[in-house]
Design a protein around this motif. Structure first.
Motif, PDB file in Angstrom:
ATOM      1  N   THR A   5       3.857  -2.519   3.956  1.00  0.00           N
ATOM      2  CA  THR A   5       3.113  -3.878   4.144  1.00  0.00           C
ATOM      3  C   THR A   5       2.715  -3.832   5.806  1.00  0.00           C
ATOM      4  OG1 THR A   5       5.372  -5.078   4.440  1.00  0.00           O
ATOM      5  CG2 THR A   5       4.286  -4.873   2.276  1.00  0.00           C
ATOM      6  N   VAL A   6       1.666  -4.675   5.911  1.00  0.00           N
ATOM      7  CA  VAL A   6       1.140  -4.700   7.344  1.00  0.00           C
ATOM      8  C   VAL A   6       1.016  -6.183   7.548  1.00  0.00           C
ATOM      9  CG1 VAL A   6      -0.186  -2.448   7.358  1.00  0.00           C
ATOM     10  CG2 VAL A   6      -1.308  -4.487   6.526  1.00  0.00           C
ATOM     11  N   GLU A   7       1.015  -6.465   9.010  1.00  0.00           N
ATOM     12  CA  GLU A   7       1.228  -7.947   9.570  1.00  0.00           C
ATOM     13  C   GLU A   7       0.551  -7.641  10.893  1.00  0.00           C
ATOM     14  OE1 GLU A   7       4.371 -11.238  10.761  1.00  0.00           O
ATOM     15  OE2 GLU A   7       4.998  -9.505  10.070  1.00  0.00           O
ATOM     16  N   ARG A   8      -0.487  -8.831  11.062  1.00  0.00           N
ATOM     17  CA  ARG A   8      -1.145  -8.992  12.284  1.00  0.00           C
ATOM     18  C   ARG A   8      -0.293  -9.274  13.332  1.00  0.00           C
ATOM     19  NH1 ARG A   8      -6.820 -10.649  11.794  1.00  0.00           N
ATOM     20  NH2 ARG A   8      -7.457 -11.015   9.234  1.00  0.00           N
ATOM     21  N   VAL A   9      -0.497  -8.384  14.435  1.00  0.00           N
ATOM     22  CA  VAL A   9       0.068  -8.567  15.892  1.00  0.00           C
ATOM     23  C   VAL A   9      -0.940  -9.157  16.877  1.00  0.00           C
ATOM     24  CG1 VAL A   9       2.380  -7.452  15.287  1.00  0.00           C
ATOM     25  CG2 VAL A   9       0.319  -6.327  16.171  1.00  0.00           C
ATOM     26  N   ILE A  10      -2.117  -8.683  16.672  1.00  0.00           N
ATOM     27  CA  ILE A  10      -3.254  -9.273  17.406  1.00  0.00           C
ATOM     28  C   ILE A  10      -4.314  -9.858  16.771  1.00  0.00           C
ATOM     29  CG2 ILE A  10      -4.996  -8.204  19.177  1.00  0.00           C
ATOM     30  CD1 ILE A  10      -3.300  -5.612  19.615  1.00  0.00           C
TER      31      ILE A  10
ATOM     32  N   SER B 194       5.401  -2.170   8.126  1.00  0.00           N
ATOM     33  CA  SER B 194       6.473  -2.412   7.550  1.00  0.00           C
ATOM     34  C   SER B 194       6.657  -1.216   6.361  1.00  0.00           C
ATOM     35  CB  SER B 194       6.585  -3.730   7.239  1.00  0.00           C
ATOM     36  OG  SER B 194       6.761  -4.667   8.204  1.00  0.00           O
ATOM     37  N   LYS B 195       7.747  -0.434   6.516  1.00  0.00           N
ATOM     38  CA  LYS B 195       8.113   0.759   5.676  1.00  0.00           C
ATOM     39  C   LYS B 195       9.182   0.187   4.654  1.00  0.00           C
ATOM     40  CE  LYS B 195       8.634   5.700   5.770  1.00  0.00           C
ATOM     41  NZ  LYS B 195       9.064   6.857   6.852  1.00  0.00           N
ATOM     42  N   HIS B 196       9.052   0.527   3.529  1.00  0.00           N
ATOM     43  CA  HIS B 196       9.829   0.374   2.244  1.00  0.00           C
ATOM     44  C   HIS B 196      10.150   1.426   1.313  1.00  0.00           C
ATOM     45  CE1 HIS B 196       8.638  -4.065   3.288  1.00  0.00           C
ATOM     46  NE2 HIS B 196       7.442  -3.507   3.314  1.00  0.00           N
ATOM     47  N   GLN B 197      11.143   1.340   0.519  1.00  0.00           N
ATOM     48  CA  GLN B 197      11.497   2.507  -0.164  1.00  0.00           C
ATOM     49  C   GLN B 197      11.491   1.934  -1.659  1.00  0.00           C
ATOM     50  OE1 GLN B 197      11.352   5.794   0.232  1.00  0.00           O
ATOM     51  NE2 GLN B 197      10.889   5.652   2.373  1.00  0.00           N
ATOM     52  N   GLN B 198      10.879   2.455  -2.665  1.00  0.00           N
ATOM     53  CA  GLN B 198      10.991   1.905  -3.973  1.00  0.00           C
ATOM     54  C   GLN B 198      10.844   3.250  -4.928  1.00  0.00           C
ATOM     55  OE1 GLN B 198       8.121  -0.574  -5.902  1.00  0.00           O
ATOM     56  NE2 GLN B 198       9.662  -2.085  -5.975  1.00  0.00           N
ATOM     57  N   ARG B 199      11.922   3.321  -5.583  1.00  0.00           N
ATOM     58  CA  ARG B 199      12.100   4.769  -6.577  1.00  0.00           C
ATOM     59  C   ARG B 199      11.715   5.776  -5.917  1.00  0.00           C
ATOM     60  NH1 ARG B 199      10.010   2.260 -12.489  1.00  0.00           N
ATOM     61  NH2 ARG B 199      11.648   0.732 -12.769  1.00  0.00           N
ATOM     62  N   ASN B 200      12.176   6.173  -4.786  1.00  0.00           N
ATOM     63  CA  ASN B 200      11.789   7.555  -3.708  1.00  0.00           C
ATOM     64  C   ASN B 200      10.510   7.418  -3.605  1.00  0.00           C
ATOM     65  OD1 ASN B 200      14.584   8.370  -4.173  1.00  0.00           O
ATOM     66  ND2 ASN B 200      14.332   9.133  -6.083  1.00  0.00           N
ATOM     67  N   ARG B 201       9.911   6.286  -3.441  1.00  0.00           N
ATOM     68  CA  ARG B 201       8.420   6.163  -2.983  1.00  0.00           C
ATOM     69  C   ARG B 201       8.321   5.403  -1.817  1.00  0.00           C
ATOM     70  NH1 ARG B 201       3.404   4.829  -7.033  1.00  0.00           N
ATOM     71  NH2 ARG B 201       1.779   5.745  -5.814  1.00  0.00           N
TER      72      ARG B 201
ATOM     73  N   GLY C  23      -2.189   9.483  10.789  1.00  0.00           N
ATOM     74  CA  GLY C  23      -0.925   9.731  11.353  1.00  0.00           C
ATOM     75  C   GLY C  23       0.212   8.858  10.602  1.00  0.00           C
ATOM     76  N   VAL C  24      -0.070   8.214   9.609  1.00  0.00           N
ATOM     77  CA  VAL C  24       0.742   7.044   9.082  1.00  0.00           C
ATOM     78  C   VAL C  24       1.900   7.778   8.684  1.00  0.00           C
ATOM     79  CG1 VAL C  24      -0.142   7.340   6.718  1.00  0.00           C
ATOM     80  CG2 VAL C  24       0.830   5.231   7.370  1.00  0.00           C
ATOM     81  N   ASP C  25       1.790   9.069   8.205  1.00  0.00           N
ATOM     82  CA  ASP C  25       2.973   9.957   7.566  1.00  0.00           C
ATOM     83  C   ASP C  25       4.164   9.937   8.675  1.00  0.00           C
ATOM     84  OD1 ASP C  25       1.894  10.415   5.183  1.00  0.00           O
ATOM     85  OD2 ASP C  25       0.857  12.334   6.149  1.00  0.00           O
ATOM     86  N   GLY C  26       3.799   9.866  10.060  1.00  0.00           N
ATOM     87  CA  GLY C  26       4.919   9.804  11.212  1.00  0.00           C
ATOM     88  C   GLY C  26       5.220   8.413  11.499  1.00  0.00           C
ATOM     89  N   PHE C  27       4.715   7.314  11.006  1.00  0.00           N
ATOM     90  CA  PHE C  27       4.922   6.090  11.322  1.00  0.00           C
ATOM     91  C   PHE C  27       6.531   5.793  10.677  1.00  0.00           C
ATOM     92  CE2 PHE C  27       0.855   3.709  11.402  1.00  0.00           C
ATOM     93  CZ  PHE C  27       0.362   4.652  12.593  1.00  0.00           C
ATOM     94  N   ALA C  28       7.347   4.951  11.696  1.00  0.00           N
ATOM     95  CA  ALA C  28       8.428   4.587  11.383  1.00  0.00           C
ATOM     96  C   ALA C  28       8.517   3.103  11.174  1.00  0.00           C
ATOM     97  CB  ALA C  28       9.635   4.605  12.577  1.00  0.00           C
TER      98      ALA C  28
ATOM     99  N   LEU D  33       0.862  -1.181   0.016  1.00  0.00           N
ATOM    100  CA  LEU D  33      -0.059  -0.062  -0.095  1.00  0.00           C
ATOM    101  C   LEU D  33       1.037   1.222   0.173  1.00  0.00           C
ATOM    102  CD1 LEU D  33      -2.431  -1.076   2.761  1.00  0.00           C
ATOM    103  CD2 LEU D  33      -2.725  -1.322   0.413  1.00  0.00           C
ATOM    104  N   THR D  34       0.212   2.257  -0.524  1.00  0.00           N
ATOM    105  CA  THR D  34       0.909   3.739  -0.355  1.00  0.00           C
ATOM    106  C   THR D  34       0.440   4.231   0.727  1.00  0.00           C
ATOM    107  OG1 THR D  34      -0.695   4.796  -1.853  1.00  0.00           O
ATOM    108  CG2 THR D  34       0.961   3.783  -3.095  1.00  0.00           C
ATOM    109  N   THR D  35       1.111   5.509   1.059  1.00  0.00           N
ATOM    110  CA  THR D  35       0.896   6.363   2.202  1.00  0.00           C
ATOM    111  C   THR D  35      -0.466   6.751   1.798  1.00  0.00           C
ATOM    112  OG1 THR D  35       3.132   6.764   2.647  1.00  0.00           O
ATOM    113  CG2 THR D  35       1.395   8.272   3.663  1.00  0.00           C
TER     114      THR D  35
END
Length: 227
Positions: A177-182, A166-173, A150-155, A138-140
């Motif tokens: 991706t998200v993963e269940r923890v609960i 989980s944050k990824h960088q591809q072509r300056n973008r 507030g996803v803009d401020g997520f690490a 997904l994109t921001t």
């Protein structure tokens, strides 16, 4: 009293003078007064007068009658005035009907607005679950659109709403991706059967004997016996 003030003085006329002027009887005069809505002034038992303010109107009525008109069709008569009032009343009714129609239309529009379906309170939860279960990237902007504020401020690795982001960088973008923890998705029966079948295909050692017939096992044993 000045000359101009004298001209403004209105004098009531005795009805006897008007009867003579118009050549009519007392009853005819009273009928004219009634048609015009004019109230005669009774000064004494022998002196009744026509209000001076309505003398000109009475003369106009007399001329109208002399030309073949009637009391009812005279523009200044009570019947004519009533007709005018009726027209005004009809106009008011029409205006009232239009206003009522407008009010109904507004009420209907407001009702439609109030009956519009509200936003699904589970929209964000469903979208995140779908993204996690299907390994969606997904994109921001897409996360913001589904309600992840507030996803803009997520690490990378931040936890929110029961998921790890989980944050990824591809072509300056920036991609996510998200993963269940609960409330992790339980293993289904089909998944368990698949895992069991995989293990059975890879049997080694003594486990292999379970898949052989008794005769084949005896042959193998005899072949491998030390002599």
């Amino acid at each position: 009293m000045t000359g101009q003030e004298a001209e403004l003085v209105v004098v009531d006329l005795p009805i006897r003078e008007l009867e003579a002027r118009w050549g009519i009887t007392r009853n005819a005069l009273k009928s004219r007064a009634s048609a015009l809505g004019v109230e005669l002034v009774r000064v004494s038992s022998t002196d009744t007068r026509w209000p001076g303010a309505f003398i000109d109107l009475a003369d106009d009525l007399h001329q109208h009658l002399q030309q073949g008109g009637t009391l009812k069709d005279f523009p200044g008569s009570k019947a004519s005035i009533t007709g005018g009032s009726g027209a005004i009343s009809a106009t008011k009714k029409a205006s009232g009907a239009a206003a009522e129609d407008l009010a109904l239309a507004l009420a209907k529009a407001m009702g439609n607005t109030l009956s519009l379906p509200t936003a699904d309170p589970l929209r964000r939860a469903k979208a995140l679950a779908e993204a996690a279960d299907n390994a969606l990237v997904l994109t921001t902007d897409e996360l913001v659109a589904i309600g992840v504020k507030g996803v803009d401020g997520f690490a990378d690795g931040d936890l929110a709403f029961g998921y790890a982001f989980s944050k990824h960088q591809q072509r300056n973008r920036t991609l996510w991706t998200v993963e269940r923890v609960i409330g992790k998705k339980p293993v289904t029966d089909s998944t368990a059967q698949s895992l069991t079948a995989g293990k059975a295909d890879k049997q080694v050692g003594f486990g292999l004997g379970a898949t052989l017939s008794a005769r084949a096992g005896a042959t193998i044993f005899a072949t491998n016996t030390l002599r």
